[in-house]
Structure formats: structure tokens, C-alpha cells
Design an enzyme around this catalytic site. Sequence first.
Site, PDB file in Angstrom:
ATOM      1  N   HIS A   1       9.841  11.027   1.761  1.00  0.00           N
ATOM      2  CA  HIS A   1       8.812  11.965   1.323  1.00  0.00           C
ATOM      3  C   HIS A   1       9.224  13.374   1.722  1.00  0.00           C
ATOM      4  O   HIS A   1       9.815  13.588   2.784  1.00  0.00           O
ATOM      5  CB  HIS A   1       7.483  11.590   1.971  1.00  0.00           C
ATOM      6  CG  HIS A   1       6.293  12.328   1.445  1.00  0.00           C
ATOM      7  ND1 HIS A   1       6.117  12.625   0.111  1.00  0.00           N
ATOM      8  CD2 HIS A   1       5.198  12.837   2.087  1.00  0.00           C
ATOM      9  CE1 HIS A   1       4.965  13.266  -0.046  1.00  0.00           C
ATOM     10  NE2 HIS A   1       4.402  13.415   1.137  1.00  0.00           N
TER      11      HIS A   1
ATOM     12  N   CYS B   1       7.110  14.939  -5.013  1.00  0.00           N
ATOM     13  CA  CYS B   1       6.850  15.558  -3.715  1.00  0.00           C
ATOM     14  C   CYS B   1       7.896  16.625  -3.393  1.00  0.00           C
ATOM     15  O   CYS B   1       7.584  17.663  -2.805  1.00  0.00           O
ATOM     16  CB  CYS B   1       6.820  14.495  -2.630  1.00  0.00           C
ATOM     17  SG  CYS B   1       8.336  13.514  -2.468  1.00  0.00           S
TER      18      CYS B   1
ATOM     19  N   GLN C   1       0.096  15.950  -6.419  1.00  0.00           N
ATOM     20  CA  GLN C   1       1.247  15.618  -7.267  1.00  0.00           C
ATOM     21  C   GLN C   1       0.926  14.554  -8.298  1.00  0.00           C
ATOM     22  O   GLN C   1       1.643  14.415  -9.288  1.00  0.00           O
ATOM     23  CB  GLN C   1       2.422  15.171  -6.406  1.00  0.00           C
ATOM     24  CG  GLN C   1       2.233  13.826  -5.723  1.00  0.00           C
ATOM     25  CD  GLN C   1       3.398  13.463  -4.822  1.00  0.00           C
ATOM     26  OE1 GLN C   1       3.517  13.973  -3.701  1.00  0.00           O
ATOM     27  NE2 GLN C   1       4.270  12.588  -5.299  1.00  0.00           N
TER      28      GLN C   1
END
Length: 301
Positions: A250, A114, A108
Site C-alpha cells: 500500500h 493508492c 480511491q
Amino acid sequence: MKTSLLRHAARVVIAVCFLAGGAAAEVNDATRAKIDELQKSIRSGKARWVAAETSVSGLPEDQWATLASLDSTLISGPMIPDSPVKLLPRAIDWRNEGGNFVTTPKQQGKCGSCWSFAMTGALESYVLRKQQKPGADLDLSEQVYVSCSNVGSCKGGVLLPVFLVSEGLPPESAYPYTASNGSCAAAAPGWEKNAYKISGWGMVWPSLPQIKAALAHYGPLPTSMQVYEDLMHYKSGVYTRVGGKRLGGHAVLLVGYNDEEEYFIVKNSWGTDWGENGFFRIDYSQMHSAVIFGLTTVAFY
């Protein structure tokens, strides 16, 4: 002198070079000392994983936080229908379920995207399963999701798949990843005609039996977790949080589980030089720790 040069070269190899012109970040002595302490903590606590210098270990702490930029806002949506799978297998790995239905982990870079990589990876797996084409060369555009979906940016986003129902995602070539917010106008004209969509989606109740059943029936699942500093230095094994401060939420892609050793198998978006070729394993116990793995999980159907 020769030994010193070899050590320096090894450190440079371990350093990370992000997309979009990012500079390599060498692991400094302070970080190396922290990794040594982490290794001691793992051994003394009998954790089941290995800490070492990784491709993200040498990044400044603000860039660590960028790697974990899932918006903490809880999304609402329909719950998935009950899975028809009543007798679950003891283990599932969608990389080896009559073939590989999981695409290669990507990087990324310097963008808090993410959430886009988790959702795009799930769509890729959904298409491979639906078309029964394991191992097919399928690479969809994370950049279209970042620039066109209105559910996030490089500062973070949410696991809300409504865009994948209405518009879908085209191949990567329609808008190659730039690790920036970009503009939807920069995507190839008419990309919508070549987009892959999902028929529907639903939320998965955050319990071990429900997540396992959804994974068995619906395939790989985008899910959430809280990231702490120790995960930056994950090399292999079954992760449990050992220490370090929280970096942020995340989004990752859940691709398997193993009941005998009690872990999930997860695809990350920090490149194939991190972890187990871009994947990691995480102990079931982390669902009920400060990591709160699996709190927000989505299934495509």
C-alpha cells in the site's frame, strides 16, 4: 422492532459506497464477529488503537486487496541529499506547521490506485509549501497520473515520480477521477500548460532518523507499507499489527511524527469516513515488523 430498525439503519450508515456506481456493502455477522475478536486481541495485547466497523469493513475480501495494490517491485533512483536539519523537533505535523500544508484525504474507490493518491497528495503538499499558501484549495488530478504516467494502473503501480518532473499534474477539473484506468486522451486538451511539477526527487533511506529528517526538511513523503486485514477496521489510536492475513502493498502519505508517543501520522486514500478523518497513526515499531512501514519512501525537492 424499533430497536432492530435502528440497528439496521446504523449498519447501513457504516456501509461503504464506492465511486463509479459501487454498491453499498453492509457489514455482515461474520465480519462483525471478527471485529469482536480483534477488539479482544487488542485489549489483551495492550495495543494502542481502537477497532470498530469502518467504511471499508463490509467490503468483500477481493476489494480489500484492491485497496492495497502497490507494486512490490523495489524502485531505484538517486538518494536525497543530506538534510540540513541537524536538530530535529520532537514532533512535526504538516497539518499544523504555521498552517495546513496537507490536503483532504480522498477515496480511491474500486481501483488499485493508492500509488497515485500518495504521489498526488505529496505534489499538492509540495506546491502549498513552495507557494507558502497553507490551507489553499488545491486539488490535483489523480486520474491524469493513472491514465498518462505509464507507472501504473488500477491493478497497481510504483512510487516513481519521473512523470511529475517531466509533465506534472493539472487541477482535478482537467480529468476528474473515474476509479478506472481511463485514457490519457480523455483529459482536457492542453492540460500540460496548467500542470504543477517538481524540480527533483530522491529516495529516503528506510531508517527512523533519515525519514524524520526528510519529513522535516522536504515535507510530506509518499511511502509504502504492507496491509493486513486488521487495518480495515482501524478507527483511531496508534496502529500496530494485531492479526489477519496480508492483503498487499500500500502507498500512503507520511505527514508527521511524534517522538514522545513514538508514532507517525499518515494520510490514507480510503475516504474521510475511515480512521481518524482519513488519517491514521502508526507506531515506529512497525518499520521493523511484518508491516515494514517506510521501506520505499520518496522525497520531492
